[in-house]
Design a protein around this motif. Structure first.
Motif, short mmCIF file in Angstrom:
data_model
loop_
_atom_site.label_atom_id
_atom_site.label_comp_id
_atom_site.label_asym_id
_atom_site.label_seq_id
_atom_site.Cartn_x
_atom_site.Cartn_y
_atom_site.Cartn_z
N ALA A 69 -18.24 10.26 -13.71
CA ALA A 69 -19.11 9.07 -13.74
C ALA A 69 -18.40 7.90 -14.42
O ALA A 69 -18.51 6.75 -13.98
N ALA A 70 -17.65 8.18 -15.49
CA ALA A 70 -16.94 7.12 -16.19
C ALA A 70 -15.86 6.49 -15.31
O ALA A 70 -15.66 5.26 -15.32
N VAL A 71 -15.16 7.32 -14.54
CA VAL A 71 -14.14 6.81 -13.62
C VAL A 71 -14.75 5.86 -12.60
O VAL A 71 -14.20 4.80 -12.28
N MET A 72 -15.94 6.21 -12.09
CA MET A 72 -16.61 5.32 -11.14
C MET A 72 -17.00 4.01 -11.80
O MET A 72 -16.97 2.94 -11.17
N GLY A 73 -17.38 4.07 -13.07
CA GLY A 73 -17.71 2.83 -13.78
C GLY A 73 -16.51 1.93 -13.93
O GLY A 73 -16.59 0.71 -13.72
N VAL A 74 -15.37 2.50 -14.28
CA VAL A 74 -14.14 1.71 -14.41
C VAL A 74 -13.74 1.14 -13.05
O VAL A 74 -13.34 -0.02 -12.93
N GLY A 75 -13.85 1.97 -12.01
CA GLY A 75 -13.53 1.49 -10.67
C GLY A 75 -14.42 0.33 -10.24
O GLY A 75 -13.95 -0.61 -9.58
N LEU A 76 -15.69 0.38 -10.61
CA LEU A 76 -16.61 -0.71 -10.28
C LEU A 76 -16.19 -2.01 -10.95
O LEU A 76 -16.26 -3.08 -10.35
N LEU A 77 -15.73 -1.91 -12.19
CA LEU A 77 -15.28 -3.11 -12.91
C LEU A 77 -13.98 -3.66 -12.34
O LEU A 77 -13.76 -4.88 -12.34
N LEU A 78 -13.11 -2.79 -11.87
CA LEU A 78 -11.81 -3.23 -11.37
C LEU A 78 -11.86 -3.70 -9.92
O LEU A 78 -10.97 -4.44 -9.48
N ALA A 79 -12.86 -3.27 -9.16
CA ALA A 79 -12.91 -3.58 -7.73
C ALA A 79 -12.82 -5.08 -7.42
O ALA A 79 -12.07 -5.47 -6.51
N PRO A 80 -13.55 -5.97 -8.13
CA PRO A 80 -13.40 -7.40 -7.83
C PRO A 80 -11.98 -7.91 -8.02
O PRO A 80 -11.50 -8.73 -7.23
N HIS A 81 -11.29 -7.42 -9.06
CA HIS A 81 -9.92 -7.85 -9.29
C HIS A 81 -8.99 -7.32 -8.19
O HIS A 81 -8.07 -8.03 -7.77
N VAL A 82 -9.23 -6.11 -7.75
CA VAL A 82 -8.43 -5.55 -6.66
C VAL A 82 -8.62 -6.38 -5.39
O VAL A 82 -7.65 -6.70 -4.68
N MET A 83 -9.85 -6.78 -5.10
CA MET A 83 -10.10 -7.58 -3.90
C MET A 83 -9.46 -8.96 -3.99
O MET A 83 -8.90 -9.46 -3.01
N ARG A 84 -9.55 -9.58 -5.16
CA ARG A 84 -8.92 -10.89 -5.31
C ARG A 84 -7.41 -10.80 -5.16
O ARG A 84 -6.79 -11.68 -4.55
N THR A 85 -6.83 -9.77 -5.73
CA THR A 85 -5.38 -9.57 -5.56
C THR A 85 -5.02 -9.36 -4.10
O THR A 85 -4.04 -9.94 -3.60
N ALA A 86 -5.81 -8.56 -3.40
CA ALA A 86 -5.56 -8.34 -1.98
C ALA A 86 -5.70 -9.64 -1.18
O ALA A 86 -4.90 -9.90 -0.27
N ASP A 87 -6.67 -10.47 -1.54
CA ASP A 87 -6.83 -11.75 -0.85
C ASP A 87 -5.62 -12.66 -1.07
O ASP A 87 -5.15 -13.32 -0.14
N ARG A 88 -5.12 -12.69 -2.31
CA ARG A 88 -3.95 -13.53 -2.59
C ARG A 88 -2.73 -13.04 -1.83
O ARG A 88 -1.96 -13.84 -1.28
N VAL A 89 -2.53 -11.73 -1.81
CA VAL A 89 -1.38 -11.18 -1.09
C VAL A 89 -1.50 -11.47 0.40
O VAL A 89 -0.53 -11.88 1.05
N ARG A 90 -2.71 -11.31 0.94
CA ARG A 90 -2.92 -11.58 2.37
C ARG A 90 -2.69 -13.05 2.70
O ARG A 90 -2.06 -13.39 3.70
N ALA A 91 -3.19 -13.95 1.83
CA ALA A 91 -3.01 -15.38 2.07
C ALA A 91 -1.54 -15.78 1.98
O ALA A 91 -1.05 -16.57 2.79
N ARG A 92 -0.82 -15.22 1.01
CA ARG A 92 0.60 -15.54 0.87
C ARG A 92 1.39 -15.03 2.07
O ARG A 92 2.26 -15.73 2.60
N PHE A 93 1.06 -13.83 2.54
CA PHE A 93 1.74 -13.29 3.71
C PHE A 93 1.46 -14.13 4.94
O PHE A 93 2.36 -14.42 5.73
#
Length: 337
Positions: A232-256
């Motif tokens: 359950a704790a791992v899912m909580g950490v993943g929930l907090l990190l998910a927005p940052h992962v998506m923003r990073t993916a958006d930046r990488v996609r835009a740069r590419f």
């Protein structure tokens, strides 16, 4: 287009996601997870030490849900057999079905929910690598646990070694007990159904699935209570990190995308300019309103040249009507100039 907003597990995708890109992505992530889980095997003695340490911590905290549940599942086959089927099968079915349902019916929430699940799964893989843990069922019998998967193996498709298909137990990492991603994924399913299910029945099904899965992993002696809590704790950490992962993916996609567009422009520009000059098409130089025409093919004026009897205005040139086809100055027709 505005940047994707994420609240919890909500986010609007920048572009419509396609199943033929999503399916290979999910399969690739799961394959990497399975391979990493298999390769992250620690030595047996270390895994056993970690399992016994967890039991000591639970004893100090007066936590002992595993023993009574395991005795119940061992004594009552009508509980133990369905529980083994639940443990061995449902996480392979329920989680993918909910992903497909989100993709088809709740598209606006799909990307964030998928990213949350994948991020948490990789965090769990880190836990398997750093903390190989022997599950209760593989401890010495003196610790009071019975492996219900082995006890009821004649009822199911799994073998006596693990929840893997019969004869394939050696191809699994049986010391990946901490954290319990059975519980983690069940919690993800519960949150998805609670938020997006829309009906009380869906919400109740989600909560029941998470609670029963938690009971099952302990009753079958596959996980400790602290394994479930860590899941359950791992899912909580993943929930907090998910927005940052998506923003990073958006930046990488835009740069590419920018690099690809720049490369295409650099490749196409020389040939386009040569074609334009060869065909007599005017090519603009400069930028904005200051662009001027270049003489091409002998049919246009050069920059700054005025047609006779032309009157300039603030936004361009306006020609005055001529009374005679000849210019008063030298008698030559205006068109000859």
């Amino acid at each position: 287009m505005p940047h994707a907003e994420t609240t919890g597990v909500e986010a609007t995708p920048r572009t419509r996601l396609r199943w033929w890109t999503e399916l290979p992505l999910i399969l690739l992530v799961y394959a990497c997870y399975s391979a990493g889980r298999l390769l992250a095997r620690g030595d047996v003695s270390t895994a056993v030490d970690h399992g016994l340490a967890i039991l000591d911590i639970e004893k100090a905290l007066y936590l002992n849900a595993e023993h009574p549940l395991n005795r119940l599942f061992t004594r009552e086959p009508w509980i133990g057999v369905p529980a083994d089927f639940w443990y061995a099968s449902l996480h392979y079915l329920v989680t993918p079905v909910l992903l497909v349902w989100l993709f088809r019916s709740r598209t606006v929430h799909y990307r964030a929910a998928r990213t949350w699940l994948m991020t948490s799964t990789f965090i769990g893989l880190i836990g398997f690598t750093l903390l190989p843990t022997c599950p209760p069922r593989l401890l010495d019998a003196s610790h009071g646990f019975v492996d219900t998967m082995a006890q009821y193996s004649s009822y199911g498709w799994w073998g006596g070694e693990a929840s893997a298909p019969r004869g394939m137990g050696g191809m699994t990492n049986q010391y990946a007990a901490m954290p319990s991603l059975h519980v983690g994924w069940a919690l993800w399913c519960a949150v998805v159904l609670w938020r997006y299910g829309g009906t009380r029945l869906a919400k109740a099904a989600g909560v029941s699935y998470a609670v029963i899965t938690t009971i099952v992993v302990m009753g079958t002696a596959n996980h400790y209570f602290l394994d479930a809590a860590a899941g359950a704790a791992v899912m909580g950490v993943g929930l907090l990190l998910a927005p940052h992962v998506m923003r990073t993916a958006d930046r990488v996609r835009a740069r590419f995308a920018t690099q690809v567009a720049t490369a295409r422009t650099a490749t196409a520009s020389p040939s386009a300019a040569a074609d334009a000059q060869g065909s007599g098409t005017p090519v603009s130089v400069g930028s904005g309103d200051s662009a001027s025409s270049i003489v091409s093919g002998g049919c246009q004026t050069s920059a700054g040249e005025r047609i006779p009897r032309q009157r300039e205005s603030g936004f361009g040139a306006e020609a005055e009507p001529s009374a005679s086809p000849q210019d008063a100055g030298d008698g030559a027709p205006a068109a000859a100039r």
